[in-house]
Enzyme design. Sequence first.
Site, PDB file in Angstrom:
ATOM      1  N   GLU A  58       9.033  -4.638  10.244  1.00 36.49           N
ATOM      2  CA  GLU A  58       9.146  -3.079  10.134  1.00 36.49           C
ATOM      3  C   GLU A  58       9.740  -2.086  11.450  1.00 36.49           C
ATOM      4  O   GLU A  58       9.175  -1.901  12.182  1.00 36.49           O
ATOM      5  CB  GLU A  58       8.181  -2.317   9.596  1.00 36.49           C
ATOM      6  CG  GLU A  58       8.323  -1.141   8.847  1.00 36.49           C
ATOM      7  CD  GLU A  58       7.642  -0.739   8.133  1.00 36.49           C
ATOM      8  OE1 GLU A  58       6.670  -1.312   7.842  1.00 36.49           O
ATOM      9  OE2 GLU A  58       7.955   0.377   7.457  1.00 36.49           O
ATOM     10  N   ASP A 114       0.781  -1.467  -0.062  1.00 40.34           N
ATOM     11  CA  ASP A 114       0.034   0.092  -0.599  1.00 40.34           C
ATOM     12  C   ASP A 114       1.245   1.005  -0.053  1.00 40.34           C
ATOM     13  O   ASP A 114       0.134   2.273   0.028  1.00 40.34           O
ATOM     14  CB  ASP A 114      -0.632  -0.617   1.202  1.00 40.34           C
ATOM     15  CG  ASP A 114      -0.561   0.026   2.696  1.00 40.34           C
ATOM     16  OD1 ASP A 114       0.838  -0.428   2.337  1.00 40.34           O
ATOM     17  OD2 ASP A 114      -0.987   0.054   3.664  1.00 40.34           O
ATOM     18  N   SER A 115       2.189   1.015  -0.148  1.00 36.94           N
ATOM     19  CA  SER A 115       3.241   1.972   0.112  1.00 36.94           C
ATOM     20  C   SER A 115       3.095   2.940  -1.671  1.00 36.94           C
ATOM     21  O   SER A 115       3.406   3.566  -1.745  1.00 36.94           O
ATOM     22  CB  SER A 115       4.796   1.603   0.132  1.00 36.94           C
ATOM     23  OG  SER A 115       5.151   0.564  -0.891  1.00 36.94           O
ATOM     24  N   LYS A 169      -1.303  -8.767   2.937  1.00 38.96           N
ATOM     25  CA  LYS A 169      -0.377  -9.046   4.227  1.00 38.96           C
ATOM     26  C   LYS A 169      -1.739  -8.144   5.002  1.00 38.96           C
ATOM     27  O   LYS A 169      -2.269  -7.259   4.156  1.00 38.96           O
ATOM     28  CB  LYS A 169       0.914  -7.973   3.785  1.00 38.96           C
ATOM     29  CG  LYS A 169       1.143  -7.418   4.831  1.00 38.96           C
ATOM     30  CD  LYS A 169       2.465  -7.217   4.787  1.00 38.96           C
ATOM     31  CE  LYS A 169       2.806  -5.815   3.797  1.00 38.96           C
ATOM     32  NZ  LYS A 169       2.610  -4.987   3.968  1.00 38.96           N
TER      33      LYS A 169
HETATM   34  O1  KIV Z   1       3.766  -1.165   1.640  1.00 38.10           O
HETATM   35  C1  KIV Z   1       4.151  -1.139   2.114  1.00 38.10           C
HETATM   36  O2  KIV Z   1       5.454  -1.060   0.778  1.00 38.10           O
HETATM   37  C2  KIV Z   1       5.427  -2.459   2.701  1.00 38.10           C
HETATM   38  C3  KIV Z   1       6.725  -2.407   3.268  1.00 38.10           C
HETATM   39  C4  KIV Z   1       7.534  -1.193   4.125  1.00 38.10           C
HETATM   40  C5  KIV Z   1       6.733  -3.585   4.006  1.00 38.10           C
HETATM   41  O3  KIV Z   1       4.479  -2.906   4.034  1.00 38.10           O
END
Ligand code: KIV
Length: 272
Positions: free
Chosen positions: A190, A52-53, A121
Amino acid sequence: MSTAKKEYKRITTKSLVEMKRNGEKIAMLTAYDYTMAKIVDHAGVDIILVGDSASNVMAGHETTLPITLDQMIYHASSVVRAIERSLVVVDLPFGTYQGNSRNALDSAIRIMKESGAHSVKLEGGKEIAESISRILTAGIPVMGHLGLTPQSIYKFGTYTVRAKEEDEAEKLKEDAKMLEELGCFALVLEKVPAKLGEEVAKELTIPVIGIGAGGGVDGQVLVTHDMLGMTHEFSPRFLRRYLDLYTEMNNAFQQYIKDVKSKDFPSDDEQY
Ligand code: KIV
Protein backbone atom coordinates in the site's frame (compact mmCIF):
# COMPACT_ATOMS: atom_id res chain seq x y z
CA MET A 1 5.12 -15.58 -20.60
CA SER A 2 1.73 -16.33 -22.15
CA THR A 3 -0.92 -13.61 -22.51
CA ALA A 4 -3.83 -16.04 -23.06
CA LYS A 5 -6.41 -15.60 -20.31
CA LYS A 6 -7.36 -18.85 -18.58
CA GLU A 7 -10.97 -19.08 -17.34
CA TYR A 8 -11.27 -19.91 -13.65
CA LYS A 9 -14.56 -21.25 -12.26
CA ARG A 10 -13.36 -20.64 -8.74
CA ILE A 11 -10.32 -18.63 -7.67
CA THR A 12 -7.92 -20.35 -5.29
CA THR A 13 -4.55 -19.32 -3.90
CA LYS A 14 -3.03 -21.57 -6.57
CA SER A 15 -4.93 -19.76 -9.38
CA LEU A 16 -3.43 -16.48 -8.22
CA VAL A 17 0.15 -17.73 -8.41
CA GLU A 18 -0.66 -19.16 -11.84
CA MET A 19 -2.07 -15.77 -12.95
CA LYS A 20 1.15 -14.08 -11.91
CA ARG A 21 3.19 -16.68 -13.78
CA ASN A 22 1.02 -16.15 -16.89
CA GLY A 23 1.27 -12.37 -16.66
CA GLU A 24 -2.47 -11.96 -16.00
CA LYS A 25 -3.15 -9.04 -13.65
CA ILE A 26 -5.25 -9.78 -10.56
CA ALA A 27 -8.31 -7.62 -9.77
CA MET A 28 -9.26 -7.26 -6.11
CA LEU A 29 -11.99 -5.12 -4.49
CA THR A 30 -13.44 -4.78 -1.01
CA ALA A 31 -16.94 -5.82 0.10
CA TYR A 32 -18.48 -5.89 3.56
CA ASP A 33 -22.06 -7.01 2.86
CA TYR A 34 -24.05 -9.58 0.88
CA THR A 35 -25.53 -7.32 -1.80
CA MET A 36 -22.29 -5.58 -2.74
CA ALA A 37 -20.35 -8.88 -2.64
CA LYS A 38 -22.85 -10.46 -5.04
CA ILE A 39 -22.41 -7.67 -7.59
CA VAL A 40 -18.62 -7.61 -7.25
CA ASP A 41 -18.36 -11.41 -7.53
CA HIS A 42 -20.68 -11.59 -10.56
CA ALA A 43 -18.65 -8.88 -12.27
CA GLY A 44 -15.72 -11.32 -12.16
CA VAL A 45 -13.34 -9.83 -9.61
CA ASP A 46 -10.66 -12.34 -8.55
CA ILE A 47 -10.33 -11.51 -4.85
CA ILE A 48 -12.87 -9.95 -2.48
CA LEU A 49 -11.28 -8.36 0.55
CA VAL A 50 -13.39 -8.01 3.65
CA GLY A 51 -11.13 -5.19 4.77
CA ASP A 52 -10.96 -3.64 8.19
CA SER A 53 -11.63 -0.46 6.19
CA ALA A 54 -15.21 -1.46 7.13
CA SER A 55 -14.35 0.43 10.31
CA ASN A 56 -14.20 3.66 8.24
CA VAL A 57 -16.62 2.91 5.42
CA MET A 58 -19.37 1.04 7.27
CA ALA A 59 -19.06 2.34 10.83
CA GLY A 60 -17.73 5.87 10.27
CA HIS A 61 -14.69 5.54 12.54
CA GLU A 62 -11.68 7.75 11.82
CA THR A 63 -9.28 4.76 11.79
CA THR A 64 -9.40 0.99 11.32
CA LEU A 65 -8.47 0.35 14.95
CA PRO A 66 -11.90 0.11 16.63
CA ILE A 67 -13.41 -2.71 14.54
CA THR A 68 -13.70 -5.98 16.47
CA LEU A 69 -13.23 -9.62 15.52
CA ASP A 70 -16.97 -10.27 15.97
CA GLN A 71 -17.79 -7.39 13.62
CA MET A 72 -15.29 -8.66 11.01
CA ILE A 73 -16.85 -12.12 11.24
CA TYR A 74 -20.32 -10.61 10.73
CA HIS A 75 -19.15 -8.75 7.58
CA ALA A 76 -17.20 -11.76 6.29
CA SER A 77 -20.05 -14.24 6.69
CA SER A 78 -22.41 -11.87 4.82
CA VAL A 79 -19.88 -11.69 1.96
CA VAL A 80 -19.22 -15.43 1.87
CA ARG A 81 -22.95 -16.16 1.45
CA ALA A 82 -22.91 -14.12 -1.77
CA ILE A 83 -19.88 -15.38 -3.63
CA GLU A 84 -19.57 -18.05 -6.30
CA ARG A 85 -16.14 -17.43 -7.84
CA SER A 86 -13.96 -14.97 -5.94
CA LEU A 87 -11.43 -15.84 -3.26
CA VAL A 88 -12.46 -14.18 0.02
CA VAL A 89 -9.71 -12.65 2.19
CA VAL A 90 -10.56 -11.24 5.63
CA ASP A 91 -8.49 -8.74 7.60
CA LEU A 92 -7.52 -9.77 11.11
CA PRO A 93 -8.46 -6.63 13.06
CA PHE A 94 -6.13 -4.61 15.26
CA GLY A 95 -5.33 -6.26 18.59
CA THR A 96 -6.17 -9.82 17.53
CA TYR A 97 -2.73 -10.99 16.34
CA GLN A 98 0.04 -8.57 17.32
CA GLY A 99 2.48 -9.79 19.97
CA ASN A 100 0.74 -13.08 20.70
CA SER A 101 0.83 -15.89 18.15
CA ARG A 102 -1.64 -18.07 20.13
CA ASN A 103 -4.12 -15.20 20.00
CA ALA A 104 -3.40 -14.78 16.26
CA LEU A 105 -4.14 -18.46 15.59
CA ASP A 106 -7.36 -18.33 17.64
CA SER A 107 -8.52 -15.20 15.77
CA ALA A 108 -7.76 -16.70 12.35
CA ILE A 109 -9.51 -19.96 13.25
CA ARG A 110 -12.61 -18.05 14.41
CA ILE A 111 -12.73 -16.16 11.09
CA MET A 112 -12.38 -19.33 9.02
CA LYS A 113 -14.84 -21.39 11.11
CA GLU A 114 -17.53 -18.77 11.73
CA SER A 115 -17.51 -16.94 8.37
CA GLY A 116 -16.49 -19.61 5.87
CA ALA A 117 -13.89 -17.27 4.32
CA HIS A 118 -10.90 -18.66 2.45
CA SER A 119 -7.95 -16.76 3.93
CA VAL A 120 -6.84 -13.97 6.24
CA LYS A 121 -4.70 -10.83 5.87
CA LEU A 122 -2.34 -9.41 8.49
CA GLU A 123 -0.45 -6.10 8.47
CA GLY A 124 3.28 -6.04 9.13
CA GLY A 125 6.63 -7.80 8.56
CA LYS A 126 9.27 -9.24 10.85
CA GLU A 127 7.47 -8.16 14.03
CA ILE A 128 4.48 -10.46 13.31
CA ALA A 129 6.42 -13.37 11.73
CA GLU A 130 5.62 -15.72 14.63
CA SER A 131 1.88 -15.02 14.35
CA ILE A 132 1.93 -15.63 10.59
CA SER A 133 3.87 -18.90 10.96
CA ARG A 134 1.48 -20.18 13.61
CA ILE A 135 -1.60 -19.38 11.51
CA LEU A 136 -0.01 -21.12 8.53
CA THR A 137 0.56 -24.29 10.59
CA ALA A 138 -3.24 -24.62 10.82
CA GLY A 139 -3.50 -24.68 7.02
CA ILE A 140 -4.97 -21.18 6.84
CA PRO A 141 -3.75 -19.19 3.82
CA VAL A 142 -2.25 -15.82 4.78
CA MET A 143 -1.95 -12.65 2.71
CA GLY A 144 0.68 -10.15 3.90
CA HIS A 145 0.31 -6.35 3.90
CA LEU A 146 3.30 -3.95 3.82
CA GLY A 147 3.94 -0.28 3.07
CA LEU A 148 1.21 1.91 4.54
CA THR A 149 -0.32 -0.24 7.26
CA PRO A 150 -3.34 1.68 8.61
CA GLN A 151 -3.46 -0.28 11.88
CA SER A 152 -0.11 1.39 12.78
CA ILE A 153 -1.31 4.91 11.94
CA TYR A 154 -0.48 6.26 15.41
CA LYS A 155 3.12 5.01 15.07
CA PHE A 156 3.64 6.90 11.79
CA GLY A 157 1.25 9.79 12.34
CA THR A 158 0.32 10.27 8.66
CA TYR A 159 -1.14 8.42 5.67
CA THR A 160 1.65 9.65 3.34
CA VAL A 161 3.60 7.49 0.86
CA ARG A 162 5.82 4.94 2.63
CA ALA A 163 9.36 3.68 1.92
CA LYS A 164 10.56 6.70 -0.04
CA GLU A 165 13.87 6.58 1.86
CA GLU A 166 16.45 3.89 1.12
CA ASP A 167 16.49 2.34 4.62
CA GLU A 168 12.69 1.97 4.79
CA ALA A 169 12.64 0.57 1.24
CA GLU A 170 15.33 -1.98 2.19
CA LYS A 171 13.35 -3.09 5.26
CA LEU A 172 10.22 -3.42 3.15
CA LYS A 173 12.06 -5.60 0.60
CA GLU A 174 13.45 -7.82 3.38
CA ASP A 175 10.01 -8.14 4.97
CA ALA A 176 8.43 -8.99 1.60
CA LYS A 177 11.00 -11.74 1.00
CA MET A 178 10.46 -13.06 4.52
CA LEU A 179 6.65 -13.16 4.04
CA GLU A 180 7.13 -15.22 0.89
CA GLU A 181 9.56 -17.57 2.65
CA LEU A 182 7.18 -18.02 5.59
CA GLY A 183 4.52 -19.19 3.12
CA CYS A 184 2.18 -16.24 2.51
CA PHE A 185 0.23 -16.77 -0.73
CA ALA A 186 0.17 -13.08 -1.73
CA LEU A 187 1.10 -9.63 -0.51
CA VAL A 188 -0.68 -6.27 -0.49
CA LEU A 189 1.63 -3.28 -0.96
CA GLU A 190 0.00 0.00 0.00
CA LYS A 191 1.11 3.49 -1.00
CA VAL A 192 4.77 3.00 -1.94
CA PRO A 193 6.75 4.40 -4.91
CA ALA A 194 5.92 2.62 -8.19
CA LYS A 195 9.59 1.69 -8.73
CA LEU A 196 9.72 -0.10 -5.38
CA GLY A 197 6.41 -1.85 -6.08
CA GLU A 198 7.78 -3.18 -9.36
CA GLU A 199 11.05 -4.31 -7.76
CA VAL A 200 9.20 -6.26 -5.05
CA ALA A 201 6.84 -7.87 -7.58
CA LYS A 202 9.83 -8.94 -9.73
CA GLU A 203 11.70 -10.34 -6.74
CA LEU A 204 8.81 -12.46 -5.43
CA THR A 205 7.10 -15.48 -6.97
CA ILE A 206 3.88 -14.83 -4.99
CA PRO A 207 1.49 -12.16 -6.38
CA VAL A 208 1.93 -8.59 -5.16
CA ILE A 209 -1.35 -6.63 -5.18
CA GLY A 210 -0.93 -2.88 -5.06
CA ILE A 211 -3.01 0.03 -3.82
CA GLY A 212 -1.09 3.13 -4.76
CA ALA A 213 1.95 0.97 -5.59
CA GLY A 214 2.07 1.65 -9.36
CA GLY A 215 1.43 -0.47 -12.43
CA GLY A 216 4.43 -2.79 -12.12
CA VAL A 217 2.84 -5.02 -9.48
CA ASP A 218 0.78 -8.16 -10.20
CA GLY A 219 -2.66 -6.77 -9.43
CA GLN A 220 -4.63 -3.87 -8.01
CA VAL A 221 -7.00 -3.40 -5.10
CA LEU A 222 -9.33 -0.50 -4.36
CA VAL A 223 -11.96 0.13 -1.74
CA THR A 224 -15.22 -0.41 -3.64
CA HIS A 225 -17.05 2.52 -2.05
CA ASP A 226 -14.19 4.82 -3.12
CA MET A 227 -13.99 3.60 -6.73
CA LEU A 228 -17.77 3.94 -7.04
CA GLY A 229 -17.54 7.55 -5.88
CA MET A 230 -19.74 7.00 -2.84
CA THR A 231 -17.12 8.65 -0.64
CA HIS A 232 -16.26 12.24 -1.54
CA GLU A 233 -13.98 13.24 1.30
CA PHE A 234 -11.20 10.76 0.35
CA SER A 235 -9.24 11.64 -2.81
CA PRO A 236 -5.77 10.11 -2.91
CA ARG A 237 -3.84 10.28 -6.20
CA PHE A 238 -4.04 6.50 -6.73
CA LEU A 239 -7.85 6.43 -6.66
CA ARG A 240 -9.66 6.12 -9.99
CA ARG A 241 -13.39 6.83 -9.63
CA TYR A 242 -15.49 4.76 -12.04
CA LEU A 243 -18.80 6.36 -11.04
CA ASP A 244 -20.05 9.34 -9.11
CA LEU A 245 -22.52 7.32 -7.08
CA TYR A 246 -22.67 9.96 -4.35
CA THR A 247 -24.29 12.38 -6.80
CA GLU A 248 -26.40 9.66 -8.47
CA MET A 249 -27.74 8.46 -5.11
CA ASN A 250 -28.28 11.97 -3.82
CA ASN A 251 -30.33 12.78 -6.93
CA ALA A 252 -32.40 9.62 -6.52
CA PHE A 253 -33.08 10.32 -2.84
CA GLN A 254 -34.09 13.91 -3.58
CA GLN A 255 -36.42 12.77 -6.35
CA TYR A 256 -38.01 10.19 -3.99
CA ILE A 257 -38.55 12.83 -1.29
CA LYS A 258 -40.13 15.12 -3.87
CA ASP A 259 -42.40 12.33 -5.15
CA VAL A 260 -43.56 11.40 -1.63
CA LYS A 261 -44.22 15.01 -0.63
CA SER A 262 -46.08 15.76 -3.86
CA LYS A 263 -48.09 12.47 -3.56
CA ASP A 264 -46.76 11.42 -6.97
CA PHE A 265 -45.54 8.21 -5.29
CA PRO A 266 -47.18 5.74 -5.08
CA SER A 267 -49.13 5.90 -8.33
CA ASP A 268 -52.25 3.77 -8.94
CA ASP A 269 -50.03 1.10 -10.48
CA GLU A 270 -47.82 0.98 -7.41
CA GLN A 271 -50.50 -0.05 -4.92
CA TYR A 272 -52.84 -3.00 -4.26
O1 KIV B 1 -8.91 -2.71 4.72
C1 KIV B 1 -8.72 -2.53 3.51
O2 KIV B 1 -9.62 -2.14 2.74
C2 KIV B 1 -7.37 -2.78 2.98
C3 KIV B 1 -7.08 -2.34 1.58
C4 KIV B 1 -6.91 -0.88 1.55
C5 KIV B 1 -5.94 -3.06 1.00
O3 KIV B 1 -6.56 -3.31 3.67
